[in-house]
Design a protein around this motif. Structure first.
Motif, PDB file in Angstrom:
ATOM      1  N   PRO A 126       4.078   5.332  10.151  1.00 31.72           N
ATOM      2  CA  PRO A 126       3.837   3.892  10.218  1.00 31.72           C
ATOM      3  C   PRO A 126       5.107   3.087   9.926  1.00 31.72           C
ATOM      4  N   GLU A 146       5.810   2.034   6.382  1.00 29.71           N
ATOM      5  CA  GLU A 146       6.275   3.067   5.459  1.00 29.71           C
ATOM      6  C   GLU A 146       7.721   3.477   5.773  1.00 29.71           C
ATOM      7  N   TYR A 147       8.002   3.667   7.054  1.00 32.23           N
ATOM      8  CA  TYR A 147       9.308   4.214   7.435  1.00 32.23           C
ATOM      9  C   TYR A 147      10.410   3.169   7.536  1.00 32.23           C
ATOM     10  N   ARG A 190      -4.158   9.938  18.275  1.00 32.23           N
ATOM     11  CA  ARG A 190      -2.813  10.176  18.827  1.00 32.23           C
ATOM     12  C   ARG A 190      -2.409  11.638  18.734  1.00 32.23           C
ATOM     13  N   GLN A 219      10.914   2.336  20.166  1.00 33.85           N
ATOM     14  CA  GLN A 219      11.076   3.329  19.091  1.00 33.85           C
ATOM     15  C   GLN A 219      10.022   3.148  18.003  1.00 33.85           C
ATOM     16  N   ASP A 235       6.948   2.089  18.592  1.00 32.73           N
ATOM     17  CA  ASP A 235       5.750   2.723  19.161  1.00 32.73           C
ATOM     18  C   ASP A 235       5.828   4.246  19.016  1.00 32.73           C
ATOM     19  N   ALA A 236       7.031   4.785  19.228  1.00 32.17           N
ATOM     20  CA  ALA A 236       7.200   6.243  19.095  1.00 32.17           C
ATOM     21  C   ALA A 236       6.944   6.683  17.652  1.00 32.17           C
ATOM     22  N   LEU A 237       7.383   5.877  16.686  1.00 41.21           N
ATOM     23  CA  LEU A 237       7.096   6.196  15.280  1.00 41.21           C
ATOM     24  C   LEU A 237       5.593   6.211  15.043  1.00 41.21           C
ATOM     25  N   ARG A 238       4.905   5.186  15.580  1.00 44.22           N
ATOM     26  CA  ARG A 238       3.447   5.116  15.385  1.00 44.22           C
ATOM     27  C   ARG A 238       2.765   6.308  16.039  1.00 44.22           C
ATOM     28  N   MET A 239       3.253   6.728  17.189  1.00 45.63           N
ATOM     29  CA  MET A 239       2.659   7.890  17.850  1.00 45.63           C
ATOM     30  C   MET A 239       2.897   9.165  17.028  1.00 45.63           C
ATOM     31  N   ASN A 240       3.972   9.173  16.241  1.00 45.19           N
ATOM     32  CA  ASN A 240       4.295  10.348  15.434  1.00 45.19           C
ATOM     33  C   ASN A 240       3.789  10.230  14.000  1.00 45.19           C
ATOM     34  N   ARG A 241       2.784   9.410  13.816  1.00 44.96           N
ATOM     35  CA  ARG A 241       2.145   9.232  12.511  1.00 44.96           C
ATOM     36  C   ARG A 241       3.149   8.774  11.452  1.00 44.96           C
ATOM     37  N   HIS A 253       1.940  15.196  11.888  1.00 45.94           N
ATOM     38  CA  HIS A 253       0.556  15.333  12.354  1.00 45.94           C
ATOM     39  C   HIS A 253      -0.073  16.640  11.888  1.00 45.94           C
ATOM     40  N   PHE A 312       7.369   8.270  26.428  1.00 48.72           N
ATOM     41  CA  PHE A 312       7.847   6.917  26.723  1.00 48.72           C
ATOM     42  C   PHE A 312       8.879   6.907  27.857  1.00 48.72           C
ATOM     43  N   ARG A 336       5.053   8.185   0.712  1.00 49.98           N
ATOM     44  CA  ARG A 336       6.126   9.060   0.227  1.00 49.98           C
ATOM     45  C   ARG A 336       7.377   8.217  -0.052  1.00 49.98           C
ATOM     46  N   TRP A 368       0.845  -1.204   0.000  1.00 50.86           N
ATOM     47  CA  TRP A 368       0.000   0.000   0.000  1.00 50.86           C
ATOM     48  C   TRP A 368       0.878   1.252   0.000  1.00 50.86           C
ATOM     49  N   TYR A 369       1.923   1.233   0.835  1.00 51.92           N
ATOM     50  CA  TYR A 369       2.794   2.413   0.908  1.00 51.92           C
ATOM     51  C   TYR A 369       3.709   2.530  -0.316  1.00 51.92           C
ATOM     52  N   PHE A 386      -4.441   7.414  14.211  1.00 52.88           N
ATOM     53  CA  PHE A 386      -3.550   8.555  13.918  1.00 52.88           C
ATOM     54  C   PHE A 386      -4.172   9.846  14.453  1.00 52.88           C
ATOM     55  N   LEU A 445      -1.590   1.346  20.747  1.00 52.39           N
ATOM     56  CA  LEU A 445      -0.297   0.676  20.595  1.00 52.39           C
ATOM     57  C   LEU A 445      -0.429  -0.800  20.945  1.00 52.39           C
ATOM     58  N   PHE A 475      14.820   9.966  18.521  1.00 48.76           N
ATOM     59  CA  PHE A 475      15.513   9.304  17.422  1.00 48.76           C
ATOM     60  C   PHE A 475      16.953   9.804  17.367  1.00 48.76           C
TER      61      PHE A 475
END
Lengths: 257, 254
Positions: free
Chosen positions: A137, A140-141, B84, A127, A129-135, B113, B91, A36, A30-31, B81, B57, B97
């Protein structure tokens, strides 16, 4: 991820693993279409997966070509007393089967473990989970750059590997058995379908290996032990996928001939 | 537990197991808007597991999660999304990062976002770093600063979403006492000045008695205690008593 202790547990674990692999593959596809294109990340992965594997592939496939021609030369000399046709016997085998499959196995071990370990470490340190929280996925990333790099680099490595096997085999045939290099390099014996079969296999491995390895990484749980399990699982599953895909594609091409 | 319009967040009968290990077995918890709610319990009690369900999550094996009366249990990743954006997560290990500067870390959610350009997000990130007094270290990378400073940057990153709810996973663990007090003060200020609802996973009794409005203790997959810090301190329950006094001997299995 824990070690299943019963046959039923093993079946459930296998089913979950296959389901997750399909899900990661579906998301990555899909991505590929909608997401991007992070070219710096793709080039970085192409360098890591492709360029840094070149020496490994040349050495391994070079020796493979040498060994095959050595064995073929011994047999041909012993049975018919003439080793001039060993190139014509060995090359279709290398192009169709051994080149792509051994390259695939090398990528599965060297690159597959790296992908699983890197993503697995990111999972257990939250990390991902942090990516998912920052939109952002993970498909994709993390998966897409590795998938695109493998889709390009595995066929490229296969071509390089086959070339290495060809020249190493030619050297062994010429030095060991006096085979004329011109006779050895008779490309008439390698038909278009052989080349297509080899490249289709390489492309299929280029898709399967990163998705299987990334799925293993994304399924990692716990700490370093979980990352270790994910790495082992990635190399086992990716190697198995290479063998199964080899069989399926060979079978399909057999019916096309 | 029925849904209550006064409650911003509701967990109703949440069950979660990882393979054979049951972590949550029917947790009911509802949190009002603007509260600082501490979720406590011994290591492995399922505190982080519970709060991760709110932002998708983790997905529950059974039970219902509501946010502002809307059942969000079956949300897709794409639907999460948007949630969130309103509920952010700081965390335990900050999870900045390493390849990015502190400023770039804070700018990331602004781009992802809120759709800001690279330049806009960089400028806005500086203003959030100022809120946590980290503007002078914006060009440094996470590896160049200590745990307490990384935690502050993680809070700045979470603030970029202008969230309604902030989830803090062990925000003061591993920090020196001064950094810990600073982090507590930041959580309290967010609640007082901006009305942010905070779910704080913690073992830190000093933080609990310093800033908590409410304390929820998890034990063996269920809520053992739900009350004010004073209720917690004065509880006659032997397990709560053992926990609050840090006693090695008692009914709580280690």
């Amino acid at each position: 991820m824990s070690e299943p202790s019963t046959l039923g547990g093993l079946a459930r674990e296998l089913r979950a693993q296959i389901g997750d692999t399909i899900d990661v593959g579906r998301q990555a596809a899909w991505y590929l279409v909608r997401g991007r294109w992070d070219w710096p990340a793709i080039f970085a992965q192409a360098h890591e997966i492709g360029v840094r594997s070149v020496f490994f592939v040349i050495v391994c496939l070079g020796f493979l070509g040498a060994i095959i021609n050595l064995q073929a030369g011994f047999q041909a000399t012993r049975i018919i007393g003439d080793a001039s046709l060993i190139g014509q016997q060995a090359m279709p085998l290398v192009v169709r089967l051994l080149g792509p499959t051994l390259t695939g196995m090398m990528v599965a071990t060297r690159v597959g473990t790296g992908i699983a370990a890197e993503i697995g470490s990111m999972v257990v340190t939250e990390q991902v989970d942090a990516l998912r929280m920052n939109r952002a996925p993970p498909a994709e990333y993390l998966v897409k750059p590795r998938l695109v790099a493998c889709m390009v680099m595995v066929p490229a490595l296969t071509t390089i590997g086959i070339t290495a096997a060809f020249f190493a085999g030619m050297l062994v045939a010429a030095v060991g058995f006096g085979t004329n290099p011109g006779t050895y390099a008779d490309f008439d014996v390698v038909v278009g379908l052989d080349l297509i079969e080899g490249m289709v296999k390489a492309a299929a491995y280029g898709v399967a290996i990163p998705i299987i390895a990334a799925t293993a990484g994304l399924r990692a749980r716990g700490g370093s032990e979980g990352v270790g399990e994910a790495t082992t699982q990635a190399v086992v599953a990716a190697s198995l996928a290479v063998i199964v895909l080899d069989f399926l594609i060979s079978g399909a091409v057999f019916f096309l001939r | 537990m029925s849904s209550d319009s006064n409650h911003m967040i509701s967990f109703e009968g949440i069950h979660k197991a990882f393979g054979p290990k049951v972590v949550l077995s029917g947790v009911d918890l509802a949190v009002r808007e603007g509260q600082i709610c501490f979720i406590i319990g011994k290591s492995g009690a399922g505190k982080s597991v519970l709060v991760k369900h709110l932002v998708g999550l983790l997905r529950p094996d059974a039970g219902t999660i509501r946010y502002r009366d809307e059942d969000i249990t079956g949300y897709t990743e794409r639907q999460y999304f948007a949630l969130r954006h309103r509920c952010t997560y700081v965390f335990q290990h900050s999870t900045l990062f390493d390849s990015m500067t502190l400023q770039e870390n804070v700018a990331l959610p602004l781009r992802k976002h809120r759709g800001m350009s690279l330049r806009e997000s960089a400028d806005a990130a500086m203003s959030y770093l100022e809120k946590v007094q980290m503007q002078d270290m914006a060009r440094r990378r996470p590896g160049d600063v200590g745990d307490g400073l990384r935690k502050r940057v993680a809070i700045a990153r979470a603030l970029t979403m202008q969230p309604e709810v902030m989830i803090f996973d062990e925000p003061t663990t591993g920090l020196d006492p001064i950094s810990a007090v600073n982090v507590d003060a930041l959580i309290k200020a967010l609640s007082d000045s901006e009305g942010v609802t905070s779910l704080v996973v913690s073992h830190d009794l000093r933080s609990i008695f310093g800033i908590a409005d409410r304390v929820v203790m998890l034990y063996e997959g269920k809520v053992l205690l739900d009350g004010t810090p004073d209720d917690f301190r004065g509880s006659a329950d032997p397990i709560v008593h053992q926990f609050v006094n840090g006693l090695p001997e008692g009914p709580m299995a280690l």
